[in-house]
Design a protein around this motif. Structure first.
Motif, PDB file in Angstrom:
ATOM      1  N   ARG A   1      -1.995 -12.860   1.612  1.00 49.74           N
ATOM      2  CA  ARG A   1      -2.246 -11.424   1.560  1.00 49.74           C
ATOM      3  C   ARG A   1      -1.523 -10.722   0.418  1.00 49.74           C
ATOM      4  N   SER A   2      -1.356 -11.392  -0.715  1.00 50.84           N
ATOM      5  CA  SER A   2      -0.648 -10.763  -1.828  1.00 50.84           C
ATOM      6  C   SER A   2      -1.418  -9.559  -2.364  1.00 50.84           C
ATOM      7  N   ALA A   3      -2.742  -9.662  -2.475  1.00 47.45           N
ATOM      8  CA  ALA A   3      -3.543  -8.542  -2.989  1.00 47.45           C
ATOM      9  C   ALA A   3      -3.481  -7.357  -2.035  1.00 47.45           C
ATOM     10  N   GLU A   4      -3.603  -7.629  -0.753  1.00 49.27           N
ATOM     11  CA  GLU A   4      -3.561  -6.547   0.232  1.00 49.27           C
ATOM     12  C   GLU A   4      -2.186  -5.893   0.263  1.00 49.27           C
ATOM     13  N   THR A   5      -1.136  -6.711   0.179  1.00 48.51           N
ATOM     14  CA  THR A   5       0.223  -6.168   0.184  1.00 48.51           C
ATOM     15  C   THR A   5       0.457  -5.279  -1.019  1.00 48.51           C
ATOM     16  N   ALA A   6      -0.009  -5.703  -2.182  1.00 52.38           N
ATOM     17  CA  ALA A   6       0.153  -4.900  -3.400  1.00 52.38           C
ATOM     18  C   ALA A   6      -0.586  -3.569  -3.263  1.00 52.38           C
ATOM     19  N   ALA A   7      -1.780  -3.601  -2.692  1.00 52.55           N
ATOM     20  CA  ALA A   7      -2.550  -2.367  -2.517  1.00 52.55           C
ATOM     21  C   ALA A   7      -1.842  -1.412  -1.564  1.00 52.55           C
ATOM     22  N   ILE A   8      -1.249  -1.960  -0.509  1.00 54.84           N
ATOM     23  CA  ILE A   8      -0.530  -1.126   0.457  1.00 54.84           C
ATOM     24  C   ILE A   8       0.715  -0.524  -0.184  1.00 54.84           C
ATOM     25  N   ASP A   9       1.473  -1.326  -0.912  1.00 56.77           N
ATOM     26  CA  ASP A   9       2.668  -0.810  -1.586  1.00 56.77           C
ATOM     27  C   ASP A   9       2.310   0.295  -2.569  1.00 56.77           C
TER      28      ASP A   9
ATOM     29  N   ALA B   1       0.970  11.790  -4.759  1.00 60.39           N
ATOM     30  CA  ALA B   1      -0.420  11.481  -5.111  1.00 60.39           C
ATOM     31  C   ALA B   1      -1.073  10.802  -3.910  1.00 60.39           C
ATOM     32  N   GLY B   2      -1.309  11.580  -2.864  1.00 60.23           N
ATOM     33  CA  GLY B   2      -1.823  11.024  -1.627  1.00 60.23           C
ATOM     34  C   GLY B   2      -3.235  10.488  -1.757  1.00 60.23           C
ATOM     35  N   ARG B   3      -3.518   9.462  -0.993  1.00 62.26           N
ATOM     36  CA  ARG B   3      -4.882   8.935  -0.937  1.00 62.26           C
ATOM     37  C   ARG B   3      -5.018   8.051   0.292  1.00 62.26           C
ATOM     38  N   ALA B   4      -6.251   7.611   0.544  1.00 61.60           N
ATOM     39  CA  ALA B   4      -6.554   6.819   1.728  1.00 61.60           C
ATOM     40  C   ALA B   4      -7.236   5.527   1.320  1.00 61.60           C
ATOM     41  N   LEU B   5      -7.170   4.541   2.206  1.00 64.58           N
ATOM     42  CA  LEU B   5      -7.780   3.240   1.949  1.00 64.58           C
ATOM     43  C   LEU B   5      -8.297   2.678   3.263  1.00 64.58           C
ATOM     44  N   VAL B   6      -9.501   2.132   3.223  1.00 64.40           N
ATOM     45  CA  VAL B   6     -10.085   1.475   4.388  1.00 64.40           C
ATOM     46  C   VAL B   6      -9.886  -0.028   4.268  1.00 64.40           C
ATOM     47  N   LEU B   7      -9.366  -0.647   5.315  1.00 64.18           N
ATOM     48  CA  LEU B   7      -9.275  -2.096   5.407  1.00 64.18           C
ATOM     49  C   LEU B   7     -10.417  -2.559   6.308  1.00 64.18           C
ATOM     50  N   ARG B   8     -11.411  -3.204   5.736  1.00 66.89           N
ATOM     51  CA  ARG B   8     -12.576  -3.602   6.511  1.00 66.89           C
ATOM     52  C   ARG B   8     -12.642  -5.123   6.622  1.00 66.89           C
ATOM     53  N   GLY B   9     -12.766  -5.625   7.827  1.00 67.00           N
ATOM     54  CA  GLY B   9     -12.862  -7.071   8.037  1.00 67.00           C
ATOM     55  C   GLY B   9     -13.234  -7.381   9.473  1.00 67.00           C
ATOM     56  N   GLU B  10     -13.576  -8.623   9.724  1.00 60.77           N
ATOM     57  CA  GLU B  10     -13.998  -9.037  11.058  1.00 60.77           C
ATOM     58  C   GLU B  10     -12.818  -9.058  12.018  1.00 60.77           C
ATOM     59  N   ALA B  11     -13.113  -9.138  13.298  1.00 62.22           N
ATOM     60  CA  ALA B  11     -12.061  -9.195  14.314  1.00 62.22           C
ATOM     61  C   ALA B  11     -11.186 -10.419  14.102  1.00 62.22           C
TER      62      ALA B  11
ATOM     63  N   ALA C   1       2.474  -2.330   6.657  1.00 64.21           N
ATOM     64  CA  ALA C   1       2.571  -1.016   6.018  1.00 64.21           C
ATOM     65  C   ALA C   1       3.616  -0.154   6.704  1.00 64.21           C
ATOM     66  N   ALA C   2       3.646  -0.188   8.031  1.00 61.33           N
ATOM     67  CA  ALA C   2       4.634   0.602   8.771  1.00 61.33           C
ATOM     68  C   ALA C   2       6.052   0.165   8.429  1.00 61.33           C
ATOM     69  N   SER C   3       6.275  -1.144   8.364  1.00 61.13           N
ATOM     70  CA  SER C   3       7.624  -1.631   8.055  1.00 61.13           C
ATOM     71  C   SER C   3       8.007  -1.281   6.615  1.00 61.13           C
ATOM     72  N   ARG C   4       7.075  -1.381   5.688  1.00 61.55           N
ATOM     73  CA  ARG C   4       7.381  -1.027   4.285  1.00 61.55           C
ATOM     74  C   ARG C   4       7.697   0.457   4.182  1.00 61.55           C
ATOM     75  N   ALA C   5       6.958   1.289   4.895  1.00 56.62           N
ATOM     76  CA  ALA C   5       7.157   2.733   4.800  1.00 56.62           C
ATOM     77  C   ALA C   5       8.520   3.151   5.348  1.00 56.62           C
ATOM     78  N   THR C   6       8.893   2.600   6.500  1.00 57.18           N
ATOM     79  CA  THR C   6      10.164   3.003   7.109  1.00 57.18           C
ATOM     80  C   THR C   6      11.363   2.413   6.383  1.00 57.18           C
ATOM     81  N   ALA C   7      11.150   1.400   5.540  1.00 49.46           N
ATOM     82  CA  ALA C   7      12.253   0.775   4.799  1.00 49.46           C
ATOM     83  C   ALA C   7      12.504   1.424   3.449  1.00 49.46           C
ATOM     84  N   MET C   8      11.698   2.432   3.079  1.00 48.50           N
ATOM     85  CA  MET C   8      11.875   3.071   1.776  1.00 48.50           C
ATOM     86  C   MET C   8      13.172   3.870   1.746  1.00 48.50           C
TER      87      MET C   8
END
Length: 902
Positions: A5-13, A23-33, A44-51
């Motif tokens: 998940r390196s690409a997804e992690t980079a996008a989240i960061d 510079a707020g924005r939104a992103l949809v993560l779309r995938g199967e169950a 994302a939650a852990s990265r945000a609270t660790a800032m």
């Protein structure tokens, strides 16, 4: 631990970091169950609270069982920050509070959505805010609409959003990042962390599961050592997904399955246990009119009985967890497996048990799900629930509930009325296809019913016509609405006829309206018809305009604007349309804001504010596309084409014009066809292609219903006179002026007189006409055009000294407005008049973006940041951010200086 998940992690960061920087924005993560979307949200939650400056995290999870409860998911998301509601502008605060059940409801979904954006911005005031929405496809529609509205408008707010969705859940207008299975290397690492697996088996498992992390992990746990080692073949198919959890559910006892089924419908622990006790006791299902007193007391303490034992059993095998007072499924697929394993009878009994234990909207929903066949008492309860959802602005959920209530209704006319209500709610919720389906059901039932209610038939016909007018063939809408017998439907027919540009029908509707008692809208309809018939409607129209201070509704101001337009007073019409826009933004028109913005954008352009006009048209265009209002979309595109023409942006003008015509021509919206045609004519006029401009203006005058409009003809007459004179078509210019004099015979406003005087000056060369026109002008663009034309005339009559002052003033105004071709023309004339002219220094206002310009004007008029936020659907913090940018651009430091400068 997260694998790959390196690409997804980079996008989240990047998303979180950008929001923290404003510079707020939104992103949809779309995938199967099972692909790992929830794990990415956890990351994302852990990265945000660790800032360094911790980011506030709000999180909500869609629950399929609550997908019909309006604003249920929004309540879950916003609950931690409801204490900030008091900081919002009053209308936004009241709308959000009403949606969350904290105050009286508001029916305006746009105000609710704008309030959500403001609340998120307030919560982000410190280090920022991260919103996480899991299983977004199961958010109720009202919540989903509000969240997406905010997501599409994140700009300067310190807010980031991640929406996890599977299937084809719609997230229109928000960028998406597909989340697929793990890459082979990461999938192998995941397998190795679970068990010892032979290399060949690892490759097979990765291939057969598509790298789905959940399926990989669960499959390995079920395979024998021989199969993992490759000593026995893998089963075909692999145990995975719903099949995997279905097998686990099937192995549970009846008590455990019963508890899980109820938990799949309601997550409250106490409620689940009491309902399970109810089913275990074999009690009959409650009816819709039964009152149970305190039904929970009938079953003792469920913590000591079979329901609790069943819950422990399900928890011990890892299918659910108990978190506080909530029962949570390990994964949404577990819930799906529980549903798949239950019979329809078991499912209805579970709903019936829950209906006996809850109240209000939840009770109505469970009763409806428990009912087989038709039952008026259940239908009435669900219809009342739908009405409450609609009152809070939850139109999509209200539409679903009204439709289900209709299905449950035995009496045909009542069923037709409920389908009609479902249709109206779906339309206001921006779902025109669904609205048309429900309306067709209502029409069919009303037509078949004996003793049909005339009022209901008229309401259905009026809705059908309104839908067609907003998104279909305007001429067909006119025909439908003209068949009505009431004044309300006739007024709608008049509006449709005006959109088509059908003069004969406007006249006929005006004659029919005379039969009704005097009233504001009736007088406008009669007056417009009479004005077109023989010019005798001026008194009625003038009376309507003079009553403007008595009006309160946005629709009323639009009728007053139409009255002023038919009097030939474009400036008064623009002012009244502006008032309609202000009212609509605060109080709402229940989904009609895109239509109001059509007229507001036109009004701003007529006032000489092209930047504001374009900004409003762009906002209206986005809202029209969201709501499915195709004809409103054409209107905003046509307005953008006119602004582009004024600026000399030829490519943009043609693009917008062609897009508008592609909708308006087949839909026979003559008003918008005329405006788009005007844009192309104005473009030629501004670029000095006078013969081509004259030809285009003449074509506008000859266009019939569905291809033109009388008000477009008279409003563009001053342009036509100028083009005709420049092209040497003097007789055509005189005929045009004569027509304008007849049309505007009742006009009294200074601007309307100034335009007629300019036309006379162009034809007769009388300096007094130009001088008086310049004295009367109040609209800057038209005033600058008169000054330029007068300056041109003075230069050519050998009075260059007098010409230079007028040409210089015109040049400065054109440059300030961004009217580039007109500025070039004025500059060329100024040089020809003997002034070694250079472009004046760029006006500071020109450095502002359209949004900044709108905010600056409103603040200069005395509006507070909260008032500006309400009118522009922004958050107060966004307004303050823009002011922070505006002040240095204008070289000022305060609101007082801004007002003085403007």
């Amino acid at each position: 631990m997260l694998y790959g998940r390196s690409a997804e992690t980079a996008a989240i960061d990047d998303l979180i970091g950008a929001a923290a920087a404003g510079a707020g924005r939104a992103l949809v993560l779309r995938g199967e169950a099972g692909v790992g979307k929830s794990s990415l949200l956890d990351l994302a939650a852990s990265r945000a609270t660790a800032m360094a400056a911790p980011v506030v995290v709000l999180r909500a999870q869609g629950v399929e069982g609550e997908a019909d409860l309006a604003f249920a998911a929004l309540h879950q998301l916003l609950r931690p920050v409801t204490g900030l509601l008091g900081t919002l502008p009053g209308p936004q605060r009241d709308a959000v509070s009403g949606a969350l059940g904290l105050a009286a409801p508001s029916a305006d979904r746009f105000l609710v959505s704008a309030g959500v954006l403001s609340l998120l911005a307030e919560a982000a005031a410190g280090g920022g805010l991260l919103c996480l929405a899991d299983d977004f496809q199961w958010f109720d529609r009202a919540s989903a609409d509000a969240v997406l509205f905010a997501a599409r408008r994140l700009r300067t707010e310190k807010v980031s959003m991640l929406l996890a969705v599977r299937g084809d859940g719609q997230c229109k207008g928000v960028p998406e990042l597909p989340v697929g299975g793990l890459d082979p290397e990461s999938a192998v690492r995941l397998l190795d962390s679970k068990a010892v697996v032979a290399p060949g088996v690892r490759a097979q498992l990765v291939s057969l599961t598509g790298g789905n992390p959940l399926v990989l992990g669960e499959t390995v746990a079920l395979l024998s050592a021989d199969r993992l080692a490759g000593r026995a073949p893998l089963p075909d198919p692999l145990p995975g997904g719903e099949q995997l959890f279905g097998e686990q559910v099937a192995r549970l006892s009846g008590d455990a399955r019963r508890v899980l089924l109820i938990a799949s419908l309601e997550s409250d622990l106490s409620l689940v246990l009491y309902a399970a006790a109810h089913l275990s006791a074999g009690d009959p299902s409650p009816g819709p009119e039964e009152t149970s007193g305190n039904p929970r007391s009938d079953y003792g303490n469920p913590l000591e009985g079979r329901p609790m034992a069943g819950l422990h059993e399900a928890e011990s095998v890892g299918l659910v967890t108990i978190s506080g007072e909530k029962v949570r499924f390990r994964h949404p697929l577990v819930r799906s497996a529980v549903h798949a394993s239950a019979s329809s009878v078991e499912l209805r009994r579970a709903h019936a048990a829950l209906a006996g234990l809850v109240e209000g909207d939840r009770r109505a929903r469970h009763l409806a799900a428990a009912t087989v066949g038709q039952d008026e008492a259940v239908a009435a309860a669900l219809a009342a629930s739908a009405a409450r959802a609609q009152a809070r602005g939850g139109y999509g959920d209200a539409a679903n509930a009204f439709a289900r209530a209709a299905e449950l209704t035995p009496e045909p006319l009542t069923r037709a009325r409920r389908f009609k209500d479902a249709s109206a709610a779906a339309w206001l919720g921006g779902r025109p296809g669904q609205a048309q389906t429900y309306l067709a059901d209502a029409r069919r039932l009303a037509a078949l019913a004996t003793g049909a209610d005339g009022g209901l038939v008229e309401e259905i016909g009026q809705l059908r016509g309104r839908f067609e007018l907003n998104s279909g063939d305007a001429a067909e809408a006119m025909r439908m609405l003209a068949a009505g017998r009431g004044m309300g439907m006739l007024a709608d027919a008049c509006e449709a006829a005006n959109c088509v540009g059908d003069v004969d029908t406007i006249i006929e509707i005006g004659r029919r309206a005379r039969a009704f008692p005097r009233g504001f809208v009736r007088d406008v309809v009669v007056g417009m018809g009479a004005m077109l018939a023989d010019g005798s409607g001026g008194e009625l129209l003038r009376g309507a305009v003079e009553r403007a201070d008595e009006l309160a509704e946005a629709a009323e101001f639009l009728w007053a604007s139409a009255a002023a337009s038919y009097l030939g007073e474009a400036d008064a019409a623009a002012e009244l349309a502006g008032r309609a826009g202000r009212v609509a933004r605060v109080s709402g028109m229940a989904g009609q804001l895109p239509v109001v913005l059509e007229y507001l954008s036109t009004a701003e352009r007529l006032k000489g504010r092209p930047a504001e006009s374009a900004a409003i048209a762009e906002e209206g265009l986005a809202l029209a596309r969201e709501a499915g209002y195709r004809n409103s979309e054409a209107a905003h595109l046509a307005n953008l084409a006119v602004v582009a023409a004024l600026r000399g942006e030829e490519e943009a003008c043609r693009r917008y014009g062609e897009q508008a015509l592609a909708i308006a021509v087949p839909h026979r919206v003559g008003l918008r066809v005329g405006v788009a045609a005007y844009a192309l004519a104005l473009l030629d006029l501004g670029l000095g292609r006078f013969a081509a401009a004259h030809d285009r203006f003449m074509a506008i005058t000859r266009a019939g219903p569905g291809a033109g409009h009388p008000t477009v003809v008279w409003r563009t007459t001053p342009d036509r006179v100028e083009a005709a004179v420049a092209a040497g078509e003097i007789e055509a210019a005189r005929e045009a002026l004569a027509g304008l004099e007849r049309w505007a015979a009742e006009a009294r406003t200074p601007e309307s007189r100034a335009l007629r005087l300019r036309c006379r000056g162009l034809l007769d060369g009388d300096a007094a006409d130009f001088e008086e026109a310049l004295r009367l002008h109040q609209e800057p663009f038209e005033g600058a055009r008169t000054a330029m034309l007068y300056g041109e005339r003075l230069r050519r009559t050998q009075e260059p000294g007098k010409a230079r002052g007028h040409l210089r003033a015109a040049l400065e105004t054109f440059q300030r407005l961004g009217a580039e071709p007109w500025a070039r023309r004025a500059l060329d004339e100024l040089r020809a008049a003997g002034e070694a002219a250079e472009r004046p220094a760029s006006d500071a206002w020109a450095a502002l973006t359209p949004q900044e310009l709108r905010i600056a004007r409103l603040v200069a008029e005395g509006a507070s940041s909260k008032e500006v936020a309400v009118r522009l659907f922004l958050s107060p913090r966004t307004v303050e951010y823009h002011l922070y940018k505006i002040y240095p651009k204008l070289g000022i430091t305060s609101r007082t200086e801004l007002a003085r400068l403007l």
